[in-house]
Design an enzyme around this catalytic site. Structure first.
Site, PDB file in Angstrom:
ATOM      1  N   SER A 111       0.828  -1.209   0.000  1.00 39.28           N
ATOM      2  CA  SER A 111       0.000   0.000   0.000  1.00 39.28           C
ATOM      3  C   SER A 111       0.860   1.256   0.000  1.00 39.28           C
ATOM      4  CB  SER A 111      -0.922   0.001   1.224  1.00 39.28           C
ATOM      5  OG  SER A 111      -1.744  -1.154   1.225  1.00 39.28           O
ATOM      6  N   ASN A 112       1.987   1.227   0.710  1.00 40.36           N
ATOM      7  CA  ASN A 112       2.904   2.366   0.695  1.00 40.36           C
ATOM      8  C   ASN A 112       3.598   2.527  -0.643  1.00 40.36           C
ATOM      9  OD1 ASN A 112       3.618   4.026   3.284  1.00 40.36           O
ATOM     10  ND2 ASN A 112       3.104   1.979   4.017  1.00 40.36           N
TER      11      ASN A 112
ATOM     12  N   LYS B 276      -0.395 -11.139   6.107  1.00 33.35           N
ATOM     13  CA  LYS B 276      -0.241  -9.834   6.751  1.00 33.35           C
ATOM     14  C   LYS B 276      -1.628  -9.355   7.144  1.00 33.35           C
ATOM     15  CE  LYS B 276       1.046  -5.014   6.098  1.00 33.35           C
ATOM     16  NZ  LYS B 276       1.455  -3.936   5.165  1.00 33.35           N
TER      17      LYS B 276
END
Length: 378
Positions: free
Chosen positions: A91-92, A215
């Site tokens: 996502s980053n 995760k």
């Protein structure tokens, strides 16, 4: 015009160097020939318990071309801090803003930087989520060809109302069957229209071949505990944020994949190490500092992460449009709000020496100074 390569020049099986060379020419650096990453017989790099970072993709602030030099510099900085692994296209990593060719280039550049710096043992996990099973599998192949060791996969969400209860299980099994590298399940409801895989689903999938971890960015530590206790030995049940590192470890999780490690990697590593060493009181005090810092990043996402990197480390740039650029006031707020954590990072990087305790900041950061004092004595 967007700086994307003409992907018709690139074949999945060959990763044509012509296409990738064209892309890198305008991207602040270049990556060596991909051929060195195509040795499929090399032994896999194991996933070890510990701290992992989902790295940003860095861009030129004017052209929005990939900044390869910054991508590589950042990867080495994280490795030097003691991280066990790196994630690209999480996502980053602004994967949704990248073409397939750019995704490959980011991963290959990261792998090359780690290898050249002597960190050949550090695995690279690659975000490979897509809306179709076919494209997800294609991204898994791309990840392998670019030097990735594992794929991290979000559940598809665009047609959420049409999916049955078994749709997600079938999706992950199909991807696992055809992916050339092992996969991790990525549960992040905020990124997939609220889809939240429950512990029954994740546990069932944990027993399927080629699925090796998960995760859990949902923050549900009860779910994490159930998965960790029921999954096969060696399954990597990972927390998805640094602000619940201790909670993850206390219920059997193997570590965290958290965005805060981009800013304060040494603090995130030290937090894990303190808990593993049985120094739980110190770990609890450090968790408080880490959680306060993580809240800034959680609220501001990759925009705040890059703002902090710009302020403290002089690189980072901005997200690709339409992500907003922070205002001058927002930049200052992020800098101030993360100062405590960055002072701790500085203290740790200097070796936890008594002379480096920030006694001059005791009035502002009393808990930080006490933590540093105890770390210096430990």
């Amino acid at each position: 015009m967007p700086p994307h390569t003409d992907e018709s020049d690139i074949s999945l099986s060959g990763l044509s160097l012509q296409g990738e060379t064209d892309l890198s020419n305008g991207n602040h650096g270049s990556c060596s020939a991909y051929s060195e990453y195509l040795n499929f017989s090399s032994p896999p790099r194991p996933l070890l318990p510990g701290t992992y970072a989902p790295t940003p993709a860095f861009f030129d602030p004017t052209t929005e071309n990939l900044d390869i030099a910054a991508i590589q510099k950042h990867a080495v900085r994280l490795a030097e801090a003691g991280l066990q692994g790196i994630v690209t296209q999480g996502s980053n990593g602004e994967a949704v803003h990248l073409s397939h060719s750019e995704r490959r280039l980011v991963t290959a550049a990261t792998r090359e930087a780690l290898d050249n710096a002597g960190y050949q043992h550090i695995p690279v996990i690659v975000g490979c989520g897509a809306q179709s099973t076919r494209e997800t599998i294609e991204l898994c192949h791309d990840a392998m060809l670019s030097g990735g060791d594992y794929a991290m996969v979000l559940p598809p969400c665009y047609y959420r109302p049409l999916y049955t209860g078994e749709s997600q299980i079938e999706f992950f099994r199909d991807v696992a069957d055809d992916s050339p590298i092992p996969i991790l399940i990525y549960n992040f409801p905020g990124a997939v229209s609220g889809i939240d895989l429950d512990s029954d689903v994740v546990t069932k999938l944990s027993r399927y071949p080629n699925i090796v971890g998960c995760k859990l960015t949902c923050g549900n530590t009860g779910k994490l505990a159930r998965v960790a206790s029921a999954a096969p030995a060696g399954f990597m049940t990972m927390g998805g944020s640094a602000d619940f590192t201790l909670q993850t470890l206390a219920v059997g999780g193997k570590g965290t994949i958290g965005g805060l490690a981009n800013i304060a990697p040494r603090a995130c590593v030290e937090l894990y190490n303190l808990y593993v060493a049985g120094k739980t009181e110190l770990a609890e005090k450090m968790q408080a500092v880490v959680a306060r810092g993580d809240w800034v990043v959680i609220k501001g996402g990759v925009v705040s992460t890059k703002s902090c990197l710009n302020s403290y480390f002089k690189y980072g740039g901005y997200g690709r449009k339409p992500l907003p650029r922070p205002t001058a006031q927002q930049v200052e707020d992020v800098k101030v709000d993360l100062e405590e954590l960055l002072l701790l990072e500085e203290f740790l990087l200097r070796g936890k020496r008594e002379q480096d305790i920030h006694f001059d900041r005791k009035k502002e950061f009393m808990q930080l100074v006490e933590l540093e004092r105890l770390l210096a004595l430990a």
